[in-house]
Motif scaffolding. Structure first.
Motif, short mmCIF file in Angstrom:
data_model
loop_
_atom_site.label_atom_id
_atom_site.label_comp_id
_atom_site.label_asym_id
_atom_site.label_seq_id
_atom_site.Cartn_x
_atom_site.Cartn_y
_atom_site.Cartn_z
N ILE A 49 47.19 -30.13 87.34
CA ILE A 49 48.42 -30.36 87.91
C ILE A 49 49.30 -29.06 87.37
O ILE A 49 49.87 -28.52 88.12
N GLY A 50 48.91 -28.42 86.42
CA GLY A 50 49.50 -27.21 85.99
C GLY A 50 49.25 -26.05 87.13
O GLY A 50 49.98 -25.26 87.76
N ALA B 296 37.26 -13.81 87.15
CA ALA B 296 38.19 -12.74 86.64
C ALA B 296 39.73 -13.25 87.04
O ALA B 296 40.63 -13.33 86.04
N LYS B 297 39.61 -14.23 88.16
CA LYS B 297 40.93 -14.70 88.70
C LYS B 297 41.47 -15.48 87.36
O LYS B 297 42.85 -15.57 87.10
N HIS B 298 40.82 -16.84 86.74
CA HIS B 298 41.04 -17.30 85.85
C HIS B 298 41.36 -16.72 84.51
O HIS B 298 42.40 -17.08 84.05
N ALA B 299 40.82 -15.64 84.36
CA ALA B 299 40.96 -14.88 83.11
C ALA B 299 42.39 -14.17 83.08
O ALA B 299 42.98 -14.09 82.05
N ASN B 300 42.55 -13.75 84.35
CA ASN B 300 43.89 -12.89 84.28
C ASN B 300 45.37 -13.66 84.50
O ASN B 300 46.27 -13.21 84.77
N SER B 301 45.24 -15.23 84.62
CA SER B 301 46.29 -15.88 85.06
C SER B 301 46.70 -16.50 83.99
O SER B 301 45.74 -17.04 83.12
N GLU B 302 47.84 -16.76 83.80
CA GLU B 302 48.51 -17.73 82.61
C GLU B 302 48.50 -19.09 82.88
O GLU B 302 49.08 -19.26 84.05
N HIS B 303 47.59 -19.90 82.22
CA HIS B 303 47.45 -21.06 82.46
C HIS B 303 48.33 -21.92 81.55
O HIS B 303 48.72 -21.56 80.36
N PHE B 304 48.90 -23.25 81.92
CA PHE B 304 49.42 -24.20 81.16
C PHE B 304 48.68 -24.93 80.35
O PHE B 304 49.34 -25.32 79.21
#
Length: 329
Positions: free
Chosen positions: A52-53, A6-14
């Motif tokens: 790194i992102g 859930a944390k990964h799905a909701n955060s904007e990644h580079f």
């Protein structure tokens, strides 16, 4: 890993979710289905942006105002990209022999570039000095839990597409960050039984030397043409992974890695760097077949995933120069 989906799905990644392509040509050579995880199409040209992102986003939340990164090229490009996205400055410290192509791309991304020393280890010492300045944070290219946590996203993507685990996973090892991250990802998705073939070139084989010695080993120098694999000492976590996962450490010669780069270009119309050629050489050189014949890998692998880690440090002219240097026509 403690990080939830859930944390990964909701955060904007580079980083982007990269394609997983079935390779007819490599499948013919391997005698089983070969999938290519195309990290060379990341916005920064390599898998490094995953870890790194993630690292850069986390340290900026804690007050970092200036990123500094030592790099053979790929880590610096990821740090510069992340800094631009985050709206803060970046300084990238590179060894003196870094290609002009990488330097100008870093400068185009707004980074200040410093050239120091002959190998990455020299550049790293300089970066550590710079990071003592107020508000500056050193971005480790491969040796940090946040980096591994970011790289683990690659395995979540594999699970989402494949559903069932592959028979083996092939990757290149430089400093060991990708290996540590992939191992963490395998554990996270319940694939810890999947064998990993960890490839290096002779002359940049710090992981293989450590595996054989049973402890960390510092190479006297980097003599391989695969400069992106050029850490003289592997991350301790990479060695630790060999105690928990089925990891085969294998070394190919520069000539095999560069031959694989040319063959891959002909087969798939993608130009990758010699570091990536080391991973591809596991199949092109017949090494995977040898591991099967020796009974170390299952004789009938359901499928193999090769991580196509990046293609920044090369162009057509550089490939011709490497082939000439290694006596290939």
């Amino acid at each position: 890993m403690e990080c939830s989906r859930a944390k990964h799905a909701n955060s904007e990644h580079f980083h982007m979710v990269t394609p997983l392509l079935e390779s007819w040509a490599l499948s013919q050579v391997a005698g089983t289905t070969v999938f290519l995880k195309c990290e060379n199409v990341q916005p920064t040209g390599s898998f490094k942006i995953r870890g790194i992102g993630h690292f850069c986003q986390e340290v900026v939340k804690k007050g970092c105002r200036h990123l500094v990164c030592s790099s053979g090229g790929n880590a610096g490009l990821a740090a510069a990209y992340a800094a631009r996205k985050l709206g803060i400055p970046a300084t990238v410290v590179l060894p003196e022999g870094t290609s002009l192509q990488v330097v100008s791309r870093l400068q185009g991304d707004g980074a200040e570039v410093q050239l120091t020393g002959k190998v990455w280890d020299d550049a790293n010492l300089r970066a550590q000095e710079l990071a003592k300045r107020d508000g500056w944070v050193n971005v480790p290219p491969f040796d940090h839990p946040l980096i591994w946590e970011g790289h683990a996203s690659l395995v979540r993507e594999l699970k989402a597409v494949l559903g069932t685990p592959p028979g083996a996973l092939v990757l290149a090892v430089g400093g060991g960050g990708l290996l540590a991250g992939v191992s963490a990802g395998l554990a996270e998705v319940g694939w810890q039984h999947v064998p990993v073939v960890a490839m290096e070139t002779r002359g940049a084989h710090c992981f293989n030397a450590a595996v054989k010695a049973g402890r960390l080993v510092t190479l006297p120098a980097i003599t391989s043409v695969a400069k992106c694999l050029g850490a003289r000492t592997v991350a301790a976590q990479a060695l630790e992974c060999t105690r928990e996962f089925k990891i085969f450490s294998e070394v190919v010669e520069d000539v095999e890695a560069v031959r694989a780069v040319q063959q891959f270009l002909d087969d798939e119309r993608m130009l990758v760097e010699p570091a990536c050629g080391a991973a591809l050489a596991a199949i092109y050189s017949g090494l995977l077949g040898r591991l099967q014949a020796e009974g170390r890998l299952h004789p009938s692998l359901a499928s193999v995933v090769v991580i196509v880690c990046g293609g920044n440090g090369i162009d057509s002219r550089e490939l011709q120069a490497l082939k000439a240097q290694l006596g290939q026509s």
